[in-house]
Motif scaffolding. Structure first.
Motif, PDB file in Angstrom:
ATOM      1  N   SER A  15       0.826  -1.216   0.000  1.00  0.00           N
ATOM      2  CA  SER A  15       0.000   0.000   0.000  1.00  0.00           C
ATOM      3  C   SER A  15       0.857   1.261   0.000  1.00  0.00           C
ATOM      4  O   SER A  15       0.424   2.299  -0.508  1.00  0.00           O
ATOM      5  CB  SER A  15      -0.920   0.011   1.227  1.00  0.00           C
ATOM      6  N   CYS A  25       1.616   3.038  -3.339  1.00  0.00           N
ATOM      7  CA  CYS A  25       0.359   3.598  -3.876  1.00  0.00           C
ATOM      8  C   CYS A  25       0.028   4.919  -3.191  1.00  0.00           C
ATOM      9  O   CYS A  25      -0.353   5.894  -3.846  1.00  0.00           O
ATOM     10  CB  CYS A  25      -0.776   2.596  -3.693  1.00  0.00           C
ATOM     11  N   VAL A  46      -3.978   0.829  -1.707  1.00  0.00           N
ATOM     12  CA  VAL A  46      -4.399   0.428  -3.059  1.00  0.00           C
ATOM     13  C   VAL A  46      -5.787   0.963  -3.355  1.00  0.00           C
ATOM     14  O   VAL A  46      -6.055   1.469  -4.463  1.00  0.00           O
ATOM     15  CB  VAL A  46      -4.357  -1.112  -3.190  1.00  0.00           C
ATOM     16  N   LEU A  70      -5.646   4.709  -4.183  1.00  0.00           N
ATOM     17  CA  LEU A  70      -5.166   4.966  -5.538  1.00  0.00           C
ATOM     18  C   LEU A  70      -6.233   4.641  -6.575  1.00  0.00           C
ATOM     19  O   LEU A  70      -6.443   5.406  -7.535  1.00  0.00           O
ATOM     20  CB  LEU A  70      -3.905   4.148  -5.801  1.00  0.00           C
TER      21      LEU A  70
END
Length: 487
Positions: A204, A207, A444, A447
């Protein structure tokens, strides 16, 4: 050095102080009180010190990790109202917690007090699933130099006991209570699962850093909303990075590093609140009143958001430090005992409150958009009035921002509800791993949300194809056309 010796004899059932220098018995002159049997039994001959007794192989040794385990947070006392330990609770304290700490050498039914001044830091909370309760009506408590608890029965015919898994505290009446573990809290999440979720947090992190970088570097996204979103992503990336590294490499979680993680994660939620409030401010004030902030006012507005997003978590962390509670957030924890649940009093309730207020702000913003739609329809027929009273371009930008904020809020609420389920669940089911996976992949989701919105996706893809090349303005394009087509 003047060494004094404390002896516990099975037949006599007493604790006495022997001093080599005087060779006399001094009862009650030290913190270890004399506990003489009330019956007049002829005492057998006693050795002058502990040297004639067998020394235990395992001795208390001071380490950097040595801690005294206090049941309640600093400034709080036990409130014992039933014999069952599970019914005990902590309340605001009126008495100072000052247990007796000694440096000692342990022998068979004999204790040698080295009379070395010793201080220990505190760990807060009861580490036990099931525990036995002791009190100073029947027992005497001393904390040894390694943080373990020495328990001496005042009236029984048994030798002393040393407990490593315990907690000790005082109630409002001034009596000490100790809880020793029958069974200790086990790690409910296997190490392999912890490593797996920690790796997801590391996934993560890039991102989140990408989202932060894009909103800071791209001119089209570098506005008040974009800068707030950038710092929000940076806060979560920082918290996830430190949190995952701590678990992967087995770094101790207590102390400063736990408070750093707590601050970063709390800042993430506080920044989201600021972003929601910014949408509310645009919808209910700036757009209807056609307010265009100057650069100075915009900077002041951003400074206010920054102050709130950092001072709020800093205050909560300061309260956590003051109470002596661990700062580590509830990730990878399960609230199996009251003390574990109490350790999250400055994480779970504040985050839940911030998310609830953010949800209310989003609902109010929704009605604000309904109001703006009415204004837009009312001014649609009058182009002059529309230009004066309504900034359509700004309206579209705020609407796109609100869409992103709403989608992000849904993800955050779902992740937080799954985190609460994980923390308060007493089972070790596989679905708990799924809940932690959703939390670990929040970067994630963030994003993907900003790639879903068409305007942001277009700006980001344009930047990707340009790869940092400067944007050709209209005047530059016209000059280039003139050079290619000279008259």
């Amino acid at each position: 050095m003047n060494l004094c010796y404390w002896k516990i004899l099975l037949a006599v059932i007493s604790v006495k102080q022997f001093c080599k220098t005087s060779g006399q018995i001094n009862d009650g002159s030290h913190n270890l009180m004399s506990l003489n049997n009330s019956s007049h039994v002829e005492k057998p001959s006693e050795p002058a010190d502990c040297s004639q007794r067998e020394r235990y192989r395992k001795q208390p040794v001071v380490k950097e990790s040595s801690r005294l385990r206090k049941c309640c947070p600093h400034g709080e006392n036990l409130d014992i109202y039933r014999e069952n330990q599970s019914d005990s609770m902590c309340d605001n304290g009126i008495l100072n917690f000052e247990p007796t700490i000694i440096s000692a050498v342990l022998f068979d039914n004999c204790i040698e007090d080295l009379e070395i001044h010793t201080t220990l830091d505190y760990d807060i909370g009861n580490p036990c699933n099931n525990s036995l309760q002791y009190d100073d009506f029947e027992d005497v408590f001393f904390v040894l130099q390694d943080g373990s608890l020495l328990i001496i029965d005042k009236f029984g015919n048994e030798s002393y006991t040393v407990e490593e898994n315990y907690c000790l505290d005082i109630d409002k009446s001034g009596h000490f209570f100790a809880f020793t573990c029958v069974t200790q809290v086990d790690e409910q999440i296997a190490f392999a699962k912890v490593i797996f979720v920690a790796v997801l947090m590391l996934i993560s992190m890039p991102c989140l850093l990408l989202v932060s970088y894009l909103h800071m570097s791209l001119r089209s996204l570098r506005n008040l909303h974009g800068l707030s979103l950038s710092l929000m992503s940076l806060s979560l990336a920082s918290g996830y990075f430190v949190h995952s590294v701590v678990h992967i490499y087995g770094i101790p979680k207590q102390g400063f590093i736990g408070y750093v993680i707590q601050f970063c994660i709390l800042s993430y939620f506080f920044w989201y609140f600021c972003i929601c409030f910014n949408v509310l401010l645009n919808v209910w004030y700036k757009l209807p009143c056609c307010i265009q902030l100057s650069k100075g006012l915009a900077t002041l507005n951003f400074a206010c958001y920054t102050l709130l997003a950092f001072s709020g978590p800093a205050t909560i962390v300061a309260l956590t430090v003051q109470k002596g509670l661990p700062g580590m957030p509830s990730y990878f924890l399960q609230g199996l005992t009251e003390s574990i649940r109490d350790s999250q009093r400055y994480f779970i309730p504040p985050v839940s409150t911030v998310l609830f207020l953010s949800f209310l702000i989003n609902v109010i913003s929704f009605f604000g958009f309904q109001r703006l739609n009415g204004i837009e329809k009312a001014t649609k027929g009058n182009q002059l009035q529309r230009n004066v009273m309504f900034d359509q371009q700004k309206y579209e930008e705020v609407k796109k921002d609100a869409k992103c904020v709403s989608l992000l809020g849904i993800i955050m609420l779902i992740s937080w509800l799954l985190e609460i389920v994980t923390f308060y669940s007493g089972s070790n089911s596989s679905y708990l791993l799924f809940c932690d996976m959703v939390n670990g992949l929040q970067g994630v989701w963030v994003l993907l949300i900003f790639l879903v919105v068409r305007r942001r996706r277009t700006i980001i893809l344009r930047w990707w194809y340009d790869r940092g090349s400067h944007e050709i303005e209209g005047t530059e394009l016209q000059a280039l056309s003139n050079n290619n087509n000279p008259t």
